[in-house]
Structures are given as C-alpha cells and as structure tokens.
Write a protein that holds these residues in place. Structure first.
Motif, PDB file in Angstrom:
ATOM      1  N   TYR A  35       7.025 -84.409   9.636  1.00 38.16           N
ATOM      2  CA  TYR A  35       7.709 -85.685   9.643  1.00 38.16           C
ATOM      3  C   TYR A  35       7.251 -86.514   8.446  1.00 38.16           C
ATOM      4  O   TYR A  35       6.156 -86.325   7.917  1.00 38.16           O
ATOM      5  CB  TYR A  35       7.375 -86.500  10.905  1.00 38.16           C
ATOM      6  N   LEU A  43      10.177 -93.040  11.034  1.00 40.24           N
ATOM      7  CA  LEU A  43       9.639 -91.681  11.206  1.00 40.24           C
ATOM      8  C   LEU A  43      10.809 -90.703  11.282  1.00 40.24           C
ATOM      9  O   LEU A  43      11.639 -90.788  12.177  1.00 40.24           O
ATOM     10  CB  LEU A  43       8.806 -91.642  12.481  1.00 40.24           C
ATOM     11  N   ASP A  56      15.183 -75.616  11.563  1.00 36.73           N
ATOM     12  CA  ASP A  56      16.027 -76.729  11.164  1.00 36.73           C
ATOM     13  C   ASP A  56      15.363 -77.425   9.988  1.00 36.73           C
ATOM     14  O   ASP A  56      14.320 -78.050  10.145  1.00 36.73           O
ATOM     15  CB  ASP A  56      16.206 -77.697  12.332  1.00 36.73           C
ATOM     16  N   SER A  58      17.269 -79.499   7.980  1.00 37.92           N
ATOM     17  CA  SER A  58      18.302 -80.447   7.554  1.00 37.92           C
ATOM     18  C   SER A  58      17.727 -81.792   7.120  1.00 37.92           C
ATOM     19  O   SER A  58      18.384 -82.554   6.432  1.00 37.92           O
ATOM     20  CB  SER A  58      19.320 -80.659   8.683  1.00 37.92           C
ATOM     21  N   PHE A  91       3.391 -86.559   8.483  1.00 37.42           N
ATOM     22  CA  PHE A  91       2.755 -86.087   9.704  1.00 37.42           C
ATOM     23  C   PHE A  91       3.183 -84.664  10.015  1.00 37.42           C
ATOM     24  O   PHE A  91       4.337 -84.284   9.809  1.00 37.42           O
ATOM     25  CB  PHE A  91       3.135 -86.975  10.896  1.00 37.42           C
ATOM     26  N   HIS A  99      11.344 -78.578  20.936  1.00 35.56           N
ATOM     27  CA  HIS A  99      11.450 -80.034  21.060  1.00 35.56           C
ATOM     28  C   HIS A  99      11.233 -80.520  22.486  1.00 35.56           C
ATOM     29  O   HIS A  99      10.869 -81.664  22.697  1.00 35.56           O
ATOM     30  CB  HIS A  99      12.846 -80.487  20.616  1.00 35.56           C
ATOM     31  N   THR A 100      11.479 -79.680  23.460  1.00 38.80           N
ATOM     32  CA  THR A 100      11.421 -80.154  24.843  1.00 38.80           C
ATOM     33  C   THR A 100       9.998 -80.318  25.346  1.00 38.80           C
ATOM     34  O   THR A 100       9.767 -81.017  26.324  1.00 38.80           O
ATOM     35  CB  THR A 100      12.180 -79.188  25.768  1.00 38.80           C
ATOM     36  N   THR A 102       5.921 -81.474  24.831  1.00 40.52           N
ATOM     37  CA  THR A 102       5.220 -82.576  24.187  1.00 40.52           C
ATOM     38  C   THR A 102       4.757 -82.192  22.788  1.00 40.52           C
ATOM     39  O   THR A 102       4.150 -81.134  22.595  1.00 40.52           O
ATOM     40  CB  THR A 102       3.998 -82.997  25.017  1.00 40.52           C
ATOM     41  N   GLN A 103       5.059 -83.069  21.830  1.00 36.18           N
ATOM     42  CA  GLN A 103       4.587 -82.862  20.473  1.00 36.18           C
ATOM     43  C   GLN A 103       3.291 -83.634  20.260  1.00 36.18           C
ATOM     44  O   GLN A 103       3.191 -84.801  20.616  1.00 36.18           O
ATOM     45  CB  GLN A 103       5.646 -83.323  19.468  1.00 36.18           C
TER      46      GLN A 103
END
Lengths: 114, 108
Positions: A35, A43, A56, A58, A91, A99-100, A102-103
C-alpha cells in the motif's frame, strides 16, 4: 511472534535514483499486499500477491513501479527512476489468505524523493 | 477517487468526553472494517461489521453498521489520550478500499 517487517524505515533519495523497499510477511501467511499512503490520496492498494503470484496490480501507478515476491518470506517494491511525487509512506501487509482475512500491516517505509 | 466519505476530518476533545466519527458511501458495503493508526505505525484492525444494523462493542468503543449497509459509525465513550490516532474505515469487497480517515486528538 514477529509481525510484518519492513526495511528501511526511512529512505531519502534524489530524483532519478532507484529505490527498493523490502518486506518480510508474517510466517505462514499466504497473501501479501503493498500500500501507499499520502495526504492527498490516503491509503491505496498498489499490488496484491497470493502464494507468491501477483493477483492484482491495478493500483501500481506506472511502469516505474515493480514488485516481486521470489519466495513466501520476502517481497520487494522497486521504483526506477524515482520522482518527487513518489514521496509517501509505503506499507506492506500480510494475511493468512486473501482480502477476507485480517491484514496485518508493517510499520511502513517513509520515502522522500528530493 | 474516494468511495468512502469520513467525517469529521479532524476532531480534538478533552479527556473524558465522548466522540463519534462517521463513514458513508453511496453504494452498499459487503463488509466494513475500522482501523486505528498511530503515528509511525501501520493501521491496526479494530473490528469488522458485516450485517446491516449490527452493533459491536470493544471496551469503550461502539461500532454501528447502518441498516442499509451504506454507513457506519464509531463512538468512543470517555475518551482517553491513548485513543489518539487516525481512524480509518475500509470497505472490503474484492479488495480493501480506505476512507481518508479522521484524526482524533484526546487532550489530557
């Protein structure tokens, strides 16, 4: 347990130079995210890897940016050549699966391009 | 383009006061997350809300998800200096998309 590790924590470079940011995700996590955070744009997701494969990209702003994940424990984000508008905090985050889940974010690398 | 609108942008209050920050979108969320980010650190997940009308509590923090799943709020009761930070909401569709955040300062 160690969290996400990023290096360097701070980087100051001159316009035109190559910059490489490094990330070590949490052991056992299969997904890694890069990020960028700026005052103007907030962000933003740049690129997302799953099982070391880019899924991804993009959000990568332009060809000057590239990211690699040669193995499950290491990723790099490279900017070549760097420009002043690339100045931001970058980051890295990792999750167990996609994605589903916890990051967990690293402490970030503050990049300043003069 | 910010898909999520957060308000207010800045909030400064005295220790012991209550505060509420808001997160709104013109489209429905599949799920919404709230994060807190302290200076020099990455965001840390506080909560995930999924169901319209859902309310979750985390000690002095109360999170609400609107019935139509287009808005959410974070309420802090009796704020403390340790609550100071940037509060971010993020919608989690096929990827995380963050709002611009609310900077909260709690003065001792």
């Amino acid at each position: 347990d160690a969290g996400v590790i990023q290096s360097p924590r701070h980087e100051v470079t001159e316009m035109g130079q190559e910059v490489t940011l490094r990330c070590k995700p949490i052991s056992g996590h299969n997904s890694l995210f890069w990020y960028r955070q700026t005052m103007m744009r907030g962000l933003e997701l740049l690129i997302y890897f799953n099982n070391n494969v880019p899924i991804d990209d993009s959000g990568m702003p332009e060809d000057r940016f590239s990211a690699k994940m040669p193995n499950a424990s290491f990723s790099t984000l490279k900017i070549q050549p760097s420009e002043p508008r690339d100045s931001a905090v970058y980051f890295c985050a990792s999750s167990t699966r996609g994605h589903t889940d916890t990051q967990y974010f690293g402490p970030g690398t503050r990049l300043t391009v003069l | 383009t910010q898909l999520l609108e957060q308000s207010p942008q800045f909030l400064s209050i005295q220790e012991g006061e209550n505060l509420t920050v808001y997160c709104n979108s013109s489209s429905v969320f599949s799920s919404l997350q709230w994060y807190r980010q302290e200076p020099g650190e990455g965001p840390v997940l506080l909560v995930t809300v999924v169901t319209g009308g859902e309310v979750k509590k985390l000690k002095r923090l109360t999170f609400q998800f609107g019935d139509a799943r287009k808005d959410s709020s974070l309420h802090i009761t009796a704020a403390q200096p340790g609550d100071t930070g940037l509060y971010l909401c993020a919608r989690n569709d096929y990827k995380l998309s963050f709002g611009a955040g609310t900077t909260v300062t709690v003065r001792a």
